[in-house]
Design a protein around this motif. Structure first.
Motif, short mmCIF file in Angstrom:
data_model
loop_
_atom_site.label_atom_id
_atom_site.label_comp_id
_atom_site.label_asym_id
_atom_site.label_seq_id
_atom_site.Cartn_x
_atom_site.Cartn_y
_atom_site.Cartn_z
N LYS A 115 -38.07 -34.50 34.63
CA LYS A 115 -39.42 -34.35 35.20
C LYS A 115 -40.13 -33.16 34.53
CE LYS A 115 -40.71 -33.36 39.65
NZ LYS A 115 -40.35 -33.10 41.02
N GLN A 116 -39.38 -32.08 34.37
CA GLN A 116 -39.95 -30.90 33.72
C GLN A 116 -40.41 -31.24 32.31
OE1 GLN A 116 -37.22 -28.21 31.85
NE2 GLN A 116 -38.24 -26.39 32.67
N LYS A 117 -39.58 -31.99 31.61
CA LYS A 117 -39.92 -32.33 30.22
C LYS A 117 -41.19 -33.17 30.16
CE LYS A 117 -38.21 -34.16 25.91
NZ LYS A 117 -37.45 -35.21 25.29
N SER A 118 -41.26 -34.19 31.02
CA SER A 118 -42.43 -35.08 30.90
C SER A 118 -43.71 -34.43 31.42
CB SER A 118 -42.15 -36.43 31.56
OG SER A 118 -42.32 -36.33 32.94
N ALA A 119 -43.58 -33.53 32.41
CA ALA A 119 -44.81 -32.94 32.97
C ALA A 119 -45.27 -31.69 32.23
CB ALA A 119 -44.58 -32.59 34.44
N LEU A 120 -44.31 -30.86 31.81
CA LEU A 120 -44.69 -29.54 31.27
C LEU A 120 -44.52 -29.42 29.76
CD1 LEU A 120 -43.13 -27.28 34.07
CD2 LEU A 120 -45.46 -28.11 33.92
N HIS A 121 -43.84 -30.38 29.15
CA HIS A 121 -43.60 -30.33 27.69
C HIS A 121 -43.16 -28.94 27.21
CE1 HIS A 121 -45.47 -34.22 27.75
NE2 HIS A 121 -46.52 -33.70 28.34
N PRO A 122 -42.02 -28.47 27.72
CA PRO A 122 -41.58 -27.12 27.31
C PRO A 122 -41.34 -27.05 25.81
CG PRO A 122 -40.11 -28.06 29.01
CD PRO A 122 -41.02 -29.17 28.56
N VAL B 177 -31.55 -35.77 28.69
CA VAL B 177 -32.81 -35.03 28.84
C VAL B 177 -33.56 -35.03 27.51
CG1 VAL B 177 -33.84 -32.76 29.28
CG2 VAL B 177 -31.86 -33.50 30.63
N LYS B 178 -32.84 -34.70 26.44
CA LYS B 178 -33.51 -34.58 25.14
C LYS B 178 -34.08 -35.92 24.66
CE LYS B 178 -34.00 -31.28 23.28
NZ LYS B 178 -33.27 -30.68 22.18
N ALA B 179 -33.40 -37.01 25.06
CA ALA B 179 -33.88 -38.33 24.61
C ALA B 179 -34.99 -38.88 25.50
CB ALA B 179 -32.71 -39.31 24.61
N SER B 180 -35.23 -38.23 26.64
CA SER B 180 -36.24 -38.77 27.57
C SER B 180 -37.65 -38.51 27.05
CB SER B 180 -36.06 -38.14 28.96
OG SER B 180 -36.41 -36.78 28.92
N ALA B 181 -38.58 -39.32 27.61
CA ALA B 181 -39.96 -39.22 27.08
C ALA B 181 -40.70 -38.01 27.66
CB ALA B 181 -40.71 -40.46 27.44
#
Ligand code: SPD
Length: 369
Positions: A215-222, A365-369
């Motif tokens: 969720k963090q990755k898709s919403a915040l694009h760290p 996580v790394k492979a998620s969009a």
């Protein structure tokens, strides 16, 4: 053949043989010493000073970014490697590293903080008790949050992981953030935020951590990175990031160098977060054991250890070097936790099952969009 001719031939042969061990300058042939360490993790002139003191060695210095990227390279053959304690424990179990000869490490005997003799390095008591036979502390750190207090406000003196890590996991946030591309740190922060152990092997807890990181990755694009995060924070490109305590010191220096007076970079340490110690050890396939001992002992020379920790920002296990530090640094409880703060932190533990589970989770996580 007369005696004199024989003598000349014998001397010539001796010279040729000696030449195999001599450089063109006539000095003894140098022995290679291969060191494998984290990036940005040694003072600029430490290797040159070592080579000046021990001219018989020619140092080849290589770097890695995480314990996990170091591990598959071990078959390349290094003389000294500097992984973190949980990787050291794995390497002992797998016979990748060999015992140190403490008789050749008088500086370590004299200056290593005795605290390191009583650390629980792993939940396997037998291995934990053997760690100092195989490895000695190089530098240590805690894992916390760096944030620009001109952009983000946190309650004063908070140690609540749910408050601190919310800066990185609240998907409503408008801030640009950094996450380490390092599975233990990033999964650990997620577990700590959710109120779980950073060593959790509970399926439901790990699923929650996975969902949170996705969720963090898709919403915040760290920004995912390791050493490059320091420059991004110092340049003001990131308002907050997960950070090893040593990197906070380096970021402060870089902010000052850049004259970024608009950044007020703070570091906070959540309860239940990690502290970790990187340790010098010698692989079983090393080619220069004596050189490795000389290097490890040299790194414990108080002046060298002081210059090194002052340059790289991380906390020194060398009692004499610590005494030379600015008291603002050595007295900082986030960089040099006292017993009370240490008791709120966890060391990473590992096992084959954990390695497999966390690797799978981080890859997802790394492979998620
Ligand atoms: N420049 C990177 C230095 C890394 C220090 N070690 C981090 C410890 C991880 N457990």
């Amino acid at each position: 053949m007369n005696k004199n001719v024989r003598k000349v031939i014998a001397s010539f042969a001796a010279l040729v043989m000696a030449g195999a061990a001599l450089l063109p300058c006539g000095c003894a042939k140098k022995q290679q010493l291969v060191i494998y360490n984290w990036g940005d993790y040694i003072a600029e002139d430490t290797v040159a000073k070592f080579e000046a003191k021990y001219p018989q060695y020619d140092v080849v210095y290589r770097t890695f970014e995480t314990n996990e990227t170091m591990y598959p390279n071990l078959q390349n053959g290094y003389d000294v490697i500097i992984p973190s304690e949980y990787m050291v424990c794995r390497l002992i179990e797998e016979d990748w590293i060999q015992p140190l000869d403490w008789n050749k490490l008088p500086n370590v005997t004299k200056y290593m903080d005795p605290m390191f003799k009583s650390v629980t390095y792993t939940d396997n008591a037998e291995i934990s008790g053997q760690v100092l036979d195989y490895a000695v502390p190089y530098l240590y750190c805690t894992v916390g949050l760096v944030y620009d207090a001109n952009k983000i406000t946190l309650p004063e003196d908070t140690t609540d992981p749910a408050v601190i890590w919310d800066v990185l996991f609240n998907t409503e946030s408008q801030n640009s953030i950094g996450m380490y591309d390092s599975m233990r740190e990033s999964i650990g922060a997620a577990l700590n935020y959710l109120g779980y152990s950073i060593n959790s092997m509970n399926e439901a807890e790990l699923q929650e951590a996975l969902d949170l990181l996705i969720k963090q990755k898709s919403a915040l694009h760290p920004s995912y990175g390791v050493d490059n995060l320091k420059d991004k924070v110092a340049a003001g490109e990131l308002a907050a990031s997960i950070a090893w305590s040593g990197d906070h010191i380096v970021m402060l220096d870089r902010i000052e160098e850049l004259g970024k007076t608009d950044i007020d970079l703070q570091f906070v340490l959540p309860e239940g977060s990690n502290w970790s110690v990187d340790m010098m050890c010698v692989p079983t396939n090393c080619k220069n054991y004596d050189g490795a001992m000389d290097f490890i002992n040299f790194m414990y020379d108080p002046e060298i250890a002081y210059e090194n920790c002052d340059y790289v920002g991380y906390s020194t296990p060398n009692t004499a070097a610590k005494d030379m530090l600015d008291p603002e640094v050595s007295g900082n409880k986030y960089y040099y936790p006292d017993a009370e703060v240490f008791s709120t932190l966890e060391v990473y533990f590992t096992s084959d099952a954990l390695e497999e589970k966390y690797t799978e989770l981080w890859n997802t996580v790394k492979a998620s969009a």
